[in-house]
Design an enzyme around this catalytic site. Structure first.
Site, PDB file in Angstrom:
ATOM      1  N   ASN A 140      32.685  49.953   3.958  1.00 55.72           N
ATOM      2  CA  ASN A 140      33.515  51.109   3.854  1.00 55.72           C
ATOM      3  C   ASN A 140      34.100  51.473   4.926  1.00 55.72           C
ATOM      4  O   ASN A 140      33.546  52.012   6.024  1.00 55.72           O
ATOM      5  CB  ASN A 140      32.492  52.586   3.481  1.00 55.72           C
ATOM      6  CG  ASN A 140      33.076  53.478   3.070  1.00 55.72           C
ATOM      7  OD1 ASN A 140      34.300  53.987   3.315  1.00 55.72           O
ATOM      8  ND2 ASN A 140      32.380  54.816   2.586  1.00 55.72           N
ATOM      9  N   ARG A 151      35.253  49.404  -0.317  1.00 54.89           N
ATOM     10  CA  ARG A 151      35.566  50.764  -1.006  1.00 54.89           C
ATOM     11  C   ARG A 151      36.976  51.038  -0.681  1.00 54.89           C
ATOM     12  O   ARG A 151      37.331  50.839   0.511  1.00 54.89           O
ATOM     13  CB  ARG A 151      34.513  51.782  -0.248  1.00 54.89           C
ATOM     14  CG  ARG A 151      35.016  53.268  -0.811  1.00 54.89           C
ATOM     15  CD  ARG A 151      34.223  54.170  -0.282  1.00 54.89           C
ATOM     16  NE  ARG A 151      34.281  55.492  -1.094  1.00 54.89           N
ATOM     17  CZ  ARG A 151      33.762  56.535  -0.716  1.00 54.89           C
ATOM     18  NH1 ARG A 151      32.605  56.654  -0.019  1.00 54.89           N
ATOM     19  NH2 ARG A 151      33.996  57.526  -1.488  1.00 54.89           N
ATOM     20  N   HIS A 159      36.220  60.302  -5.648  1.00 58.87           N
ATOM     21  CA  HIS A 159      34.583  60.320  -5.805  1.00 58.87           C
ATOM     22  C   HIS A 159      34.360  59.537  -6.927  1.00 58.87           C
ATOM     23  O   HIS A 159      33.229  59.731  -7.498  1.00 58.87           O
ATOM     24  CB  HIS A 159      34.095  61.800  -5.729  1.00 58.87           C
ATOM     25  CG  HIS A 159      34.136  62.462  -4.643  1.00 58.87           C
ATOM     26  ND1 HIS A 159      34.418  63.903  -4.697  1.00 58.87           N
ATOM     27  CD2 HIS A 159      34.350  61.983  -3.342  1.00 58.87           C
ATOM     28  CE1 HIS A 159      34.622  64.167  -3.352  1.00 58.87           C
ATOM     29  NE2 HIS A 159      34.220  63.269  -2.488  1.00 58.87           N
ATOM     30  N   ARG A 207      38.909  72.198   3.214  1.00 58.68           N
ATOM     31  CA  ARG A 207      40.026  71.875   2.503  1.00 58.68           C
ATOM     32  C   ARG A 207      40.076  73.284   1.608  1.00 58.68           C
ATOM     33  O   ARG A 207      38.974  73.686   1.089  1.00 58.68           O
ATOM     34  CB  ARG A 207      39.970  70.734   1.528  1.00 58.68           C
ATOM     35  CG  ARG A 207      40.006  69.473   2.293  1.00 58.68           C
ATOM     36  CD  ARG A 207      40.088  68.257   1.550  1.00 58.68           C
ATOM     37  NE  ARG A 207      38.965  67.173   2.065  1.00 58.68           N
ATOM     38  CZ  ARG A 207      38.353  66.462   1.383  1.00 58.68           C
ATOM     39  NH1 ARG A 207      38.816  65.960   0.460  1.00 58.68           N
ATOM     40  NH2 ARG A 207      37.673  65.504   1.991  1.00 58.68           N
ATOM     41  N   GLU A 236      26.727  55.603  -4.022  1.00 60.49           N
ATOM     42  CA  GLU A 236      28.139  54.820  -4.128  1.00 60.49           C
ATOM     43  C   GLU A 236      27.927  53.485  -3.694  1.00 60.49           C
ATOM     44  O   GLU A 236      28.603  52.549  -4.285  1.00 60.49           O
ATOM     45  CB  GLU A 236      29.129  55.765  -3.287  1.00 60.49           C
ATOM     46  CG  GLU A 236      29.724  57.201  -3.870  1.00 60.49           C
ATOM     47  CD  GLU A 236      30.215  57.960  -2.991  1.00 60.49           C
ATOM     48  OE1 GLU A 236      29.661  58.321  -2.245  1.00 60.49           O
ATOM     49  OE2 GLU A 236      31.447  58.379  -3.194  1.00 60.49           O
TER      50      GLU A 236
END
Ligand code: ADP
Length: 398
Positions: A7, A90, A179, A240, A385
């Site tokens: 990743n 990823r 996600h 955010r 993940e």
């Protein structure tokens, strides 16, 4: 079979080596501060943790160091690189070109490069990671696992924005969702737990972490999700803003003398619960400050929980029902106060949680926190993940 999951971020490269016969992690680690002074590699095995401070001017050097660490006589875990059967990367964005994971080819890499502009914060780093890995392991098969792929099953009425159709066609402006590997993993775990055929399930998955998104999973497939063209949309997040009237940009640009790029950076980095509270983007700090009477921290928590609640309501409507609500990721797994706030006054949907069960400590296992008389199962499922990436890589090889 051994699979290495990579990743790559702009200045980091995280990795995990899986033994896919048992799905156990043999080693996990990461390089930090790539291209910045003071870079460091951390390598964790069953036997302990090793830290190496070494210069990593770029991702290729970082990847070489990871491979050296994996075969190191002292703290390594494999005899030679040839024991790694495949690498799973990823990748943020499929740009709508891939609706599932794919094996890496020159053509696939060229498509990813073309789509880099859709994810300017993550894609260039993802591509650097892939290229670095390819250079140091040219003969090892590699798979790309996209954060957007799970959402490829959304129907057009869910993924379209109400803009000029030609602009959608020409510029690929639409909802993609992110996600995806996490929403996929926890929804599949929930389906196993419910013990029903996947096509009879209606699930809402709440991935609440540094970035947060909520997905409607109908019959095991994504029907809608809260993030959009970029990961800026949806519920308020750490820094955010989440959903906001786009006309604010023009007003903000005029008031603060911002360019469009400045506005987007502002909405990505200076807003969310950090911006509202003025305390932190970290929910551990927020819940502590709120408990001590900090009103803005409380307001940020209220806004976050309200934002998630509204998406849950919308997705119950979209799916015409709900069997199971799932919480996952840093906040979803650990911050019981937020789960409580989200599930409060949701009787209209048949959602009730058990306060005592909700107060459990995260021990890495699935927890059923459903309350008495609840029509909906409420589960806390730690996400994984990396395991999804390893599984999908394995599937592409066999
Ligand atoms: P990301 O991977 O998107 O950076 P995570 O899923 O790790 O984010 O979630 C980070 C968030 O989870 C932070 O806001 C943090 O405050 C919150 N959190 C709350 N409790 C814990 C905990 N015990 N451990 C880790 N994160 C926690």
């Amino acid at each position: 079979m051994k699979i290495l999951v990579v990743n790559a971020g702009s200045s980091s490269l995280k990795y995990q080596l899986f033994d896919m016969d048992t799905e156990k992690v043999i080693v996990k680690g990461g390089c930090e501060r790539i291209g910045i002074r003071g870079s460091k590699l951390t390598h964790k095995t069953e036997k302990g943790e090793t830290e190496l401070e070494q210069d990593m001017p770029n991702h290729k050097v970082a990847m070489q160091l990871v491979l050296q660490a994996l075969v190191h006589p002292e703290y390594g875990v494999i005899g030679s690189m040839s024991e790694i059967d495949a690498v799973g990367h990823r990748v943020l964005h499929s740009g709508g070109d891939f609706d599932r994971s794919v094996l890496l080819t020159d053509e696939v890499l060229a498509i990813c490069k073309k789509n880099a502009e859709l994810g300017p914060l993550h894609m260039p780093a993802n591509i650097l990671g892939i290229e670095a890995c390819r250079e140091v392991m040219p003969d090892t098969p590699m798979a790309l696992v996209f954060d957007t792929a799970f959402h490829a099953t959304m129907p057009p009425h869910a993924y379209m924005y109400a803009i000029d159709y030609d602009d959608y066609k020409n510029y690929k402006i639409r909802r993609y969702g992110f996600h995806g590997t996490s929403h996929k993993y926890v929804s599949q775990e929930a389906i196993k737990y419910l013990g029903k055929p996947a096509n009879e399930t209606k699930i809402i998955t709440c991935h609440l972490g540094g970035g947060s998104s909520v997905s409607a999973v109908l019959g095991g497939k994504c029907a809608d999700t809260s993030m959009g063209f970029t990961p800026l949309a949806g519920v308020p997040m750490g820094t955010r803003s989440g959903d906001i009237d786009p006309a604010v940009l023009e007003y903000l640009a005029a008031k603060k003398n911002y360019s469009v790029l400045d506005c987007v950076n502002y909405l990505n980095k200076q807003c969310g619960v950090a911006g509202v509270s003025g305390v932190s983007s970290d929910f551990r700090d927020l819940t502590k400050a709120a408990a001590e009477g900090n009103e803005r921290a409380q307001l940020a928590l209220d806004m976050f929980a309200y934002g998630v609640k509204k998406y849950i309501g919308a997705y119950v409507a979209a799916m015409n029902g709900l069997d199971c609500l799932v919480f996952t990721a840093g906040i979803g797994e650990n911050t019981w106060q937020v789960r409580k706030m989200i599930c409060e006054n949701m009787d209209v949907f048949g959602i009730r949680i058990d306060e005592k069960k909700n107060g459990m400590k995260n021990d890495g296992a699935l927890h059923d926190i459903t309350g008495e008389g609840s029509k909906v199962r409420v589960l806390v499922i730690p996400t994984n993940e990396e395991l999804v990436i390893a599984r999908e890589t394995k599937e592409l090889l066999v």
